[in-house]
Every structure is written in structure tokens, then in C-alpha cells.
Scaffold this motif. Structure first.
Motif, PDB file in Angstrom:
ATOM      1  N   PRO A   5       0.915  -1.151   0.047  1.00 51.70           N
ATOM      2  CA  PRO A   5       0.101   0.119   0.139  1.00 51.70           C
ATOM      3  C   PRO A   5       0.883   1.194  -0.129  1.00 51.70           C
ATOM      4  O   PRO A   5       0.530   2.203  -0.592  1.00 51.70           O
ATOM      5  CB  PRO A   5      -0.829   0.045   1.318  1.00 51.70           C
ATOM      6  N   THR A  28      -2.666   3.257   7.365  1.00 50.71           N
ATOM      7  CA  THR A  28      -1.019   2.921   6.707  1.00 50.71           C
ATOM      8  C   THR A  28      -0.542   4.261   6.335  1.00 50.71           C
ATOM      9  O   THR A  28      -1.008   4.990   5.857  1.00 50.71           O
ATOM     10  CB  THR A  28      -1.170   1.848   5.722  1.00 50.71           C
ATOM     11  N   GLN A  74      -7.019   0.584   4.075  1.00 53.73           N
ATOM     12  CA  GLN A  74      -5.638   0.735   4.695  1.00 53.73           C
ATOM     13  C   GLN A  74      -5.564   2.121   4.831  1.00 53.73           C
ATOM     14  O   GLN A  74      -4.217   2.478   4.846  1.00 53.73           O
ATOM     15  CB  GLN A  74      -4.731   0.067   3.985  1.00 53.73           C
ATOM     16  N   ARG A  75      -6.455   3.089   5.074  1.00 57.24           N
ATOM     17  CA  ARG A  75      -6.035   4.359   5.136  1.00 57.24           C
ATOM     18  C   ARG A  75      -5.287   4.795   6.368  1.00 57.24           C
ATOM     19  O   ARG A  75      -4.494   5.707   6.263  1.00 57.24           O
ATOM     20  CB  ARG A  75      -7.526   5.175   5.476  1.00 57.24           C
ATOM     21  N   LEU A  79      -7.342   0.772  -1.747  1.00 56.07           N
ATOM     22  CA  LEU A  79      -6.575   1.234  -0.602  1.00 56.07           C
ATOM     23  C   LEU A  79      -7.308   1.678   0.540  1.00 56.07           C
ATOM     24  O   LEU A  79      -6.871   2.037   1.563  1.00 56.07           O
ATOM     25  CB  LEU A  79      -5.630   2.414  -1.088  1.00 56.07           C
TER      26      LEU A  79
END
Length: 463
Positions: A407, A446, A443-444, A440
Motif C-alpha cells: 500500500p 497505513t 488501509q487508510r 486502498l
């Protein structure tokens, strides 16, 4: 063909003429094409182009020719070759006595990387009022005289007027200008404006008054290539039905003219469109039909591209064996190198595109890490001047990395695409980036992903 005002100001380029020596213009043009292949460029140089340079009609070559000429004559500058500095040629963009046009999207600041090489070409894209390819070359608006209308337009070309070199050259230059602008800016802002010269080109064909058979053949080829170019603009901006219609028009023109090169090109683009539309079997069959036409030519690179189109179709069908066989053929053909028989429109097809199309195949088969490796190489190899393709390859890389479980890297590639979108308008690229953002989203938190998602959302709000 230069206008009378341009011709009167042209100063013969004696320095360039001296470099040609005892070679004929045709022989020298062949040497230019050979040098272009050596540096990874593809130029459609012929004796007519050499003549225009020597006559002083081309005061400064475009970037591709500049690179080729400097490769041919190491140690010399453009000034040594008899050319004028680019900044002097561009100057204020409008010559002192040239009329101002309130809306001329294919001239002036709309493309700062394309040189002023032809008055016919510039006039061909002045879409203010009734100016079109035909109006620029023939000196009248399409609606100004009685006669048979061209396809989809109310105007016409007078039956008594013969179509000659100037008109055919204008159509051919129109094709080149569309391709160059698309390379740098993408399709969305160009499609509607490109339709008018296409209508004019087919109006010229409909007039049926060409001076000789060779001119008629070039006009058919030019009109067909223009239909494909406009079809591509529709394709890249998400107008699939329009694109399909334009590609079919080009194919019909090829069949009428008995032109295998145009037929192969039409089938190649039809295959690409079918793959994007999810009609994968049609993608394979269209590419195979294009391959049959292309075998009448002597262009391994064209056969390579058509093999890649087949690979993309097989991948979409989930047929790994068929995909791998097609990829193997594509590499075999590609490794034979470029040739003089390669069509001019294939100038985009170099190693970056080879890598990008392989990335698309592996992505369709769900091998995201493998796809990302090819997409990364495509982006690394791409000439930075061709902004649209650079943005496309990076968008492909972002999509592949997002699905490959990387990511942070995907977000970084996404940022790079956003950096380029100010100068590129392509629904294809924007759609790919939005899809990546959706992947994505979970997986904000991240590192790096949140910043990309926020920036992407802000870009959409401003659009």
C-alpha cells in the motif's frame, strides 16, 4: 505545404543542404530514419520533409527530429545545422500579421512542445468559425457550396475542385497533430474538437475528385488513420460506442481502398477496445484478423503489437496458456527490431509499451506482483516528454501494487500520477486511480495511504 506568406519569408537552409552532400533527398531521408531507430525515435522522414527543411520552411525541428539530427552530426548544434533557436521560433506564438482566433485549441499554448512546422497544419485545426481541414486547404467553408455532403455534416466539397497534394497533406498532418497532443495531454479535452477535421476529411473523400490514383490512396489512408485517431480519443475518454463506430469507419475505408496497413491498424484498435469493454473473445479474434492483414507488410513490430493484443484477450478469458504463447510471439517479433515498413502510428510502441502491455496481461491473470514489476519498468523507461503515457504507466503500477499488498508504494505511485494530471486529461487514467483509491481505502491508517486518499478526494472535488 507552406502558405504563400511563409514561403516568401523562408530563407533556404544552406547549412543543412551542405550536410546532405551528394545524397539524394530520398537517400538522406532513409539515413535519417535509420538514425532515428538507433536512438529509439520513429520519424516519418521522406524526401518531401528534407526539401522543406532545405527550403527553410521548417525553421526548427520538433524534439524527435532534433534528437535524431544531433545524433547524426555529433558535436554540432541546431544552429550549426542551420536551424533557428526554438524560443525564437515560438516567440509570442502569433506572427505580427496573423489573425487572432478566439478559440484555437490545437495551436498556441495548448501544446508547448510541438513546433510550428506547417501553416496548413495550423489552419487545419483552427476550429473557430468554419475553418477545418478542407476549409484550410481548399479555401472555403464546408457549408459554402452546393454538392454532396460528407458523412455526418451538412457542408460539402465542390465537385469541380480537384483534391491534390495540399489537401492530402493537411489530412496527414491532422493525424500527426492529434497523436502528438494526445501523447502530452490525453484524450478528454481533444475528442470533440477532433471530430470536425474528421468530417472534413471524409467530405474530401466523398467529393471523389482526386487528381491521380496515388493521391486517392493517400487520402483514403489519411482519412482512415484520422478516424482511428479520433476513435482512440473517444476510447481513452470512455466513449466506447463512439470509438467502436470510428474504428468500424476506418475498417470500411481500409476494405474499400484495399489497404492492409490501415486494416491492420483498425483491427488492432478494435481489439484493444474490445478488451477494455470486457469482450475478450472479440479482442482475440480482432487481433488475429489484424495479424492476417499485417502479414502482407514487412513489420515485425506491428506483428508484435498484434500478438500482445491477442495476449490481452486471452488473459481476459483466463486462458493462461494462450496468453503466454502470444507473449512469447510478441517478444520474438519485437526482438527483430524496427524496420522502414513500421507504420508511422506505431511510434508509441517501444520497450515501455511492451512492458506495460505485459503488466496488463499479468494483472488480468491476477499475478499482481509480476504485473507491478513490468509496470514499474514501463514507467522507468518512458520518455518524460510523453506525459500521458507516463501517467498511464504509473497508474497501472499503483493499481498493481495496491493489489499486491504494497500500500505505501501504491500510494507513492498514486501521488506521482496526481502530479501529472494537471496537464493530462484522460478518463482511463482517472478511472484507474479511483479504482486504486477504493482498493486502498481499508488501509487508510497505513503510513502514506491516508495522504494519498485525501489528495485524490480533493482532486475529484475540484474536477
Amino acid at each position: 505545404m507552406a502558405s504563400s506568406s511563409q514561403a516568401s519569408r523562408a530563407v533556404p537552409n544552406l547549412a543543412f543542404r551542405g550536410l546532405r552532400g551528394l545524397r539524394s533527398p530520398g537517400e538522406f531521408a532513409a539515413a535519417v530514419r535509420k538514425a532515428a531507430r538507433e536512438v529509439g525515435e520513429q520519424v516519418s522522414c521522406d524526401a518531401r520533409y528534407i526539401g522543406r527543411v532545405e527550403a527553410g520552411e521548417i525553421r526548427c525541428p520538433n524534439y524527435a527530429y532534433e534528437r535524431v539530427f544531433l545524433h547524426m552530426f555529433p558535436g554540432l548544434t541546431l544552429s550549426d545545422l542551420g536551424f533557428t533557436a526554438r524560443e525564437q521560433v515560438r516567440g509570442g506564438r502569433r506572427r505580427p500579421h496573423a489573425p487572432a482566433h478566439p478559440f484555437c485549441p490545437f495551436d498556441g499554448n495548448s501544446d508547448s512542445d510541438i513546433d510550428e512546422e506547417s501553416d496548413v497544419l495550423r489552419r487545419a485545426f483552427m476550429t473557430s468559425g468554419s475553418a477545418t481541414v478542407a476549409a484550410a486547404s481548399l479555401g472555403f467553408g464546408l457549408g459554402s457550396a452546393p454538392g454532396r455532403p460528407g458523412p455526418g455534416i451538412s457542408g460539402s466539397v465542390p465537385d469541380q475542385r480537384r483534391v491534390g497534394e495540399a489537401e492530402v497533406s493537411a489530412v496527414e498532418e491532422a493525424v500527426r497533430r492529434i497523436r502528438l497532443l494526445d501523447d502530452r495531454h490525453g484524450a478528454d479535452g481533444l475528442y470533440r474538437r477532433a471530430a470536425q477535421p474528421l468530417r472534413a476529411a471524409y467530405a474530401l473523400l466523398d467529393a471523389g475528385t482526386t487528381a491521380r490514383a496515388s493521391t486517392a490512396g493517400r487520402l483514403h489512408a489519411g482519412a482512415g488513420e484520422l478516424a482511428i485517431s479520433v476513435g482512440w480519443l473517444a476510447h481513452d475518454s470512455g466513449r466506447f460506442d463512439d470509438a467502436r463506430s470510428h474504428y468500424a469507419e476506418a475498417l470500411a475505408t481500409a476494405r474499400v481502398a484495399g489497404d492492409p496497413a490501415l486494416e491492420a491498424h483498425a483491427f488492432c484498435n478494435t481489439s484493444f477496445l474490445a478488451r477494455d469493454a470486457g469482450r475478450h473473445r472479440e479482442a482475440v479474434r480482432s487481433a488475429q484478423a489484424g495479424e492476417r492483414a499485417a502479414r502482407q507488410l514487412a513489420s515485425p513490430r506491428l506483428l508484435s503489437l498484434l500478438s500482445l493484443r491477442q495476449a490481452g484477450g486471452w488473459a481476459g478469458l483466463g486462458e493462461r496458456a494462450g496468453c503466454e504463447q502470444s507473449l512469447s510471439r510478441a517478444h520474438s517479433y519485437f526482438d527483430r527490431g524496427a524496420s522502414d515498413a513500421d507504420p508511422e502510428w506505431m511510434s508509441f510502441f517501444a520497450e515501455p509499451e511492451l512492458e506495460a502491455l505485459q503488466a496488463q496481461c499479468w494483472a488480468a491473470l491476477g499475478e499482481w506482483s509480476r504485473a507491478a514489476r513490468h509496470a514499474r519498468r514501463a514507467a522507468a523507461l518512458q520518455d518524460r516528454r510523453f506525459t500521458r503515457n507516463l501517467a498511464l504507466y504509473r497508474a497501472e503500477l499503483a493499481a498493481d501494487l495496491a493489489r499486491a499488498g504494497a500500500p505505501d508504494e501504491a500510494a507513492e505511485a498514486g501521488h506521482q500520477v496526481l502530479d501529472l494530471l494537471d496537464g493530462v486529461q484522460s478518463s482511463r487514467i482517472q478511472s484507474m486511480l479511483s479504482d486504486t483509491a477504493r482498493v486502498l481505502l481499508p488501509q487508510r491508517r497505513t503510513e502514506g495511504v491516508g495522504a494519498f486518499l485525501d489528495r485524490h478526494a480533493e482532486t475529484l472535488r475540484r474536477a
